[in-house]
Design a protein around this motif. Sequence first.
Motif, PDB file in Angstrom:
ATOM      1  N   ALA A  56       0.849  -1.186   0.000  1.00 14.55           N
ATOM      2  CA  ALA A  56       0.000   0.000   0.000  1.00 14.55           C
ATOM      3  C   ALA A  56       0.888   1.242   0.000  1.00 14.55           C
ATOM      4  CB  ALA A  56      -0.907  -0.005   1.236  1.00 14.55           C
ATOM      5  N   GLU A  57       0.312   2.380  -0.359  1.00 23.13           N
ATOM      6  CA  GLU A  57       1.093   3.624  -0.425  1.00 23.13           C
ATOM      7  C   GLU A  57       1.789   3.957   0.880  1.00 23.13           C
ATOM      8  OE1 GLU A  57      -0.080   7.562  -2.075  1.00 23.13           O
ATOM      9  OE2 GLU A  57      -1.253   6.321  -3.459  1.00 23.13           O
ATOM     10  N   ASP A  58       1.087   3.787   1.998  1.00 22.29           N
ATOM     11  CA  ASP A  58       1.713   4.097   3.292  1.00 22.29           C
ATOM     12  C   ASP A  58       2.844   3.120   3.616  1.00 22.29           C
ATOM     13  OD1 ASP A  58      -0.218   2.053   3.701  1.00 22.29           O
ATOM     14  OD2 ASP A  58      -0.382   2.558   5.832  1.00 22.29           O
ATOM     15  N   GLU A  59       2.734   1.870   3.154  1.00 22.91           N
ATOM     16  CA  GLU A  59       3.814   0.901   3.362  1.00 22.91           C
ATOM     17  C   GLU A  59       5.035   1.250   2.516  1.00 22.91           C
ATOM     18  OE1 GLU A  59       1.835  -3.348   4.335  1.00 22.91           O
ATOM     19  OE2 GLU A  59       1.265  -2.493   2.383  1.00 22.91           O
ATOM     20  N   ILE A  60       4.804   1.712   1.306  1.00 24.65           N
ATOM     21  CA  ILE A  60       5.906   2.149   0.441  1.00 24.65           C
ATOM     22  C   ILE A  60       6.605   3.352   1.061  1.00 24.65           C
ATOM     23  CG2 ILE A  60       6.485   3.173  -1.811  1.00 24.65           C
ATOM     24  CD1 ILE A  60       4.223   1.411  -2.981  1.00 24.65           C
ATOM     25  N   ALA A  61       5.814   4.307   1.550  1.00 28.27           N
ATOM     26  CA  ALA A  61       6.391   5.498   2.185  1.00 28.27           C
ATOM     27  C   ALA A  61       7.227   5.107   3.406  1.00 28.27           C
ATOM     28  CB  ALA A  61       5.293   6.478   2.579  1.00 28.27           C
ATOM     29  N   ALA A  62       6.731   4.178   4.213  1.00 29.68           N
ATOM     30  CA  ALA A  62       7.467   3.731   5.400  1.00 29.68           C
ATOM     31  C   ALA A  62       8.753   3.019   4.995  1.00 29.68           C
ATOM     32  CB  ALA A  62       6.592   2.817   6.260  1.00 29.68           C
ATOM     33  N   MET A  63       8.694   2.193   3.941  1.00 31.41           N
ATOM     34  CA  MET A  63       9.877   1.480   3.464  1.00 31.41           C
ATOM     35  C   MET A  63      10.930   2.471   2.973  1.00 31.41           C
ATOM     36  SD  MET A  63      10.308  -0.997   0.150  1.00 31.41           S
ATOM     37  CE  MET A  63       9.681   0.333  -0.868  1.00 31.41           C
ATOM     38  N   LEU A  64      10.507   3.475   2.195  1.00 35.92           N
ATOM     39  CA  LEU A  64      11.454   4.473   1.690  1.00 35.92           C
ATOM     40  C   LEU A  64      12.065   5.281   2.828  1.00 35.92           C
ATOM     41  CD1 LEU A  64       9.556   5.676  -1.506  1.00 35.92           C
ATOM     42  CD2 LEU A  64      11.594   4.220  -1.389  1.00 35.92           C
ATOM     43  N   ASN A  65      11.260   5.604   3.822  1.00 37.35           N
ATOM     44  CA  ASN A  65      11.765   6.331   4.981  1.00 37.35           C
ATOM     45  C   ASN A  65      12.819   5.506   5.712  1.00 37.35           C
ATOM     46  OD1 ASN A  65      11.661   7.106   8.004  1.00 37.35           O
ATOM     47  ND2 ASN A  65      10.711   8.849   6.971  1.00 37.35           N
ATOM     48  N   ARG A  66      12.549   4.217   5.932  1.00 33.27           N
ATOM     49  CA  ARG A  66      13.518   3.331   6.591  1.00 33.27           C
ATOM     50  C   ARG A  66      14.806   3.231   5.775  1.00 33.27           C
ATOM     51  NH1 ARG A  66       9.069  -0.079   6.881  1.00 33.27           N
ATOM     52  NH2 ARG A  66       9.996  -1.459   5.313  1.00 33.27           N
ATOM     53  N   THR A  67      14.644   3.128   4.448  1.00 35.37           N
ATOM     54  CA  THR A  67      15.809   3.014   3.572  1.00 35.37           C
ATOM     55  C   THR A  67      16.676   4.252   3.685  1.00 35.37           C
ATOM     56  OG1 THR A  67      14.584   1.622   2.022  1.00 35.37           O
ATOM     57  CG2 THR A  67      16.566   2.712   1.175  1.00 35.37           C
ATOM     58  N   ARG A  68      16.071   5.415   3.623  1.00 31.28           N
ATOM     59  CA  ARG A  68      16.835   6.669   3.675  1.00 31.28           C
ATOM     60  C   ARG A  68      17.483   6.874   5.035  1.00 31.28           C
ATOM     61  NH1 ARG A  68      11.913   8.876   0.262  1.00 31.28           N
ATOM     62  NH2 ARG A  68      12.700   8.250  -1.784  1.00 31.28           N
ATOM     63  N   ARG A  69      16.772   6.571   6.106  1.00 26.10           N
ATOM     64  CA  ARG A  69      17.371   6.673   7.443  1.00 26.10           C
ATOM     65  C   ARG A  69      18.532   5.687   7.580  1.00 26.10           C
ATOM     66  NH1 ARG A  69      14.645   9.964  10.894  1.00 26.10           N
ATOM     67  NH2 ARG A  69      12.535  10.515  10.271  1.00 26.10           N
ATOM     68  N   GLY A  70      18.370   4.501   7.043  1.00 31.08           N
ATOM     69  CA  GLY A  70      19.449   3.519   7.055  1.00 31.08           C
ATOM     70  C   GLY A  70      20.649   4.001   6.263  1.00 31.08           C
ATOM     71  N   TYR A  71      20.388   4.653   5.134  1.00 28.42           N
ATOM     72  CA  TYR A  71      21.465   5.218   4.317  1.00 28.42           C
ATOM     73  C   TYR A  71      22.267   6.234   5.127  1.00 28.42           C
ATOM     74  CZ  TYR A  71      23.572   8.158   0.651  1.00 28.42           C
ATOM     75  OH  TYR A  71      24.434   8.912  -0.117  1.00 28.42           O
ATOM     76  N   HIS A  72      21.581   7.121   5.835  1.00 25.97           N
ATOM     77  CA  HIS A  72      22.270   8.117   6.663  1.00 25.97           C
ATOM     78  C   HIS A  72      23.202   7.423   7.656  1.00 25.97           C
ATOM     79  CE1 HIS A  72      18.559  11.006   6.178  1.00 25.97           C
ATOM     80  NE2 HIS A  72      19.153  10.722   5.020  1.00 25.97           N
ATOM     81  N   ARG A  73      22.711   6.363   8.280  1.00 25.11           N
ATOM     82  CA  ARG A  73      23.492   5.682   9.301  1.00 25.11           C
ATOM     83  C   ARG A  73      24.615   4.832   8.698  1.00 25.11           C
ATOM     84  NH1 ARG A  73      19.139   7.792  10.570  1.00 25.11           N
ATOM     85  NH2 ARG A  73      18.642   8.383  12.707  1.00 25.11           N
ATOM     86  N   ALA A  74      24.410   4.319   7.492  1.00 22.00           N
ATOM     87  CA  ALA A  74      25.481   3.581   6.807  1.00 22.00           C
ATOM     88  C   ALA A  74      26.649   4.513   6.489  1.00 22.00           C
ATOM     89  CB  ALA A  74      24.945   2.925   5.533  1.00 22.00           C
TER      90      ALA A  74
END
Length: 192
Positions: A56-74
Motif C-alpha cells: 500500500a502507499e503508506d507501506e511504500i512510504a514507510a519502506m522508503l523512509n527506513r531506507t533513507r534513514r538507514g542510508y544516513h546511518r550507513a
Amino acid sequence: MTTESPGRVLLLNGASSSGKSSIGRALLPLLPDPWFLVPVDAISGMRSTVHTRELAEDEIAAMLNRTRRGYHRAVAALASQGNDVIMDYPLSEPWRLADLLEVLTGYDVTLVDVHCSEAELERREQVRQDRPAGLALSQSVFEHTDRDLVVDTTNHSPEACAQVIATSLARLDSSKAFDRLRARRSAGRPQA
C-alpha cells in the motif's frame, strides 16, 4: 582497532538528473585520499524488487523512509571508522536534512549544491527514461539556503565541476554549512 579521527563526508545535493552521480565518479581519481562513493541509489538498488504482495502507499512510504534513514546511518558508520565518503543524495524532504544534522554530528561535512537549469533537467530526464517525468522539477532540494560550494552542470561537465570541488576542499573554512545549520536548529531558528 580504534580510529583516531572520523572520516570526512562530502554531500552532493541536487535534484534528480542534475549530475550528482557523474560528479561523484569524476571526483574519485581527483581526491588524494581514498574515498567511498556511496549514492543513495546504490542502497535502494540492494532492496528486493519482488514482493509476495502488493504494498500500500503508506507501506511504500514507510519502506522508503527506513531506507533513507538507514542510508544516513550507513554513511555515518563508514565515516566513524575513518573512511571518507561522498554522498550522492537529494535533500528533497526537510526531515532528511534534520536527520543528517543529528546523525553526522561531529563529522566534517562539506555540503555541495549541484545546480542545473530546469530545461536541462527536463531534457536529461527524457534521455534517461528511468525516472518519472517531472521528478527533478518537483524536488525542493535547496531550501536549507546554506552550503559550502555550488556547482552548475547546465554548461559545465561533471569533470569540470569535480575539479572545482576537489580544488576547493582544502581551502574551505573550518566552519561549514552543516555546523551553521545545526547551530541555527539548536537555537530554534529556521534553517534559512
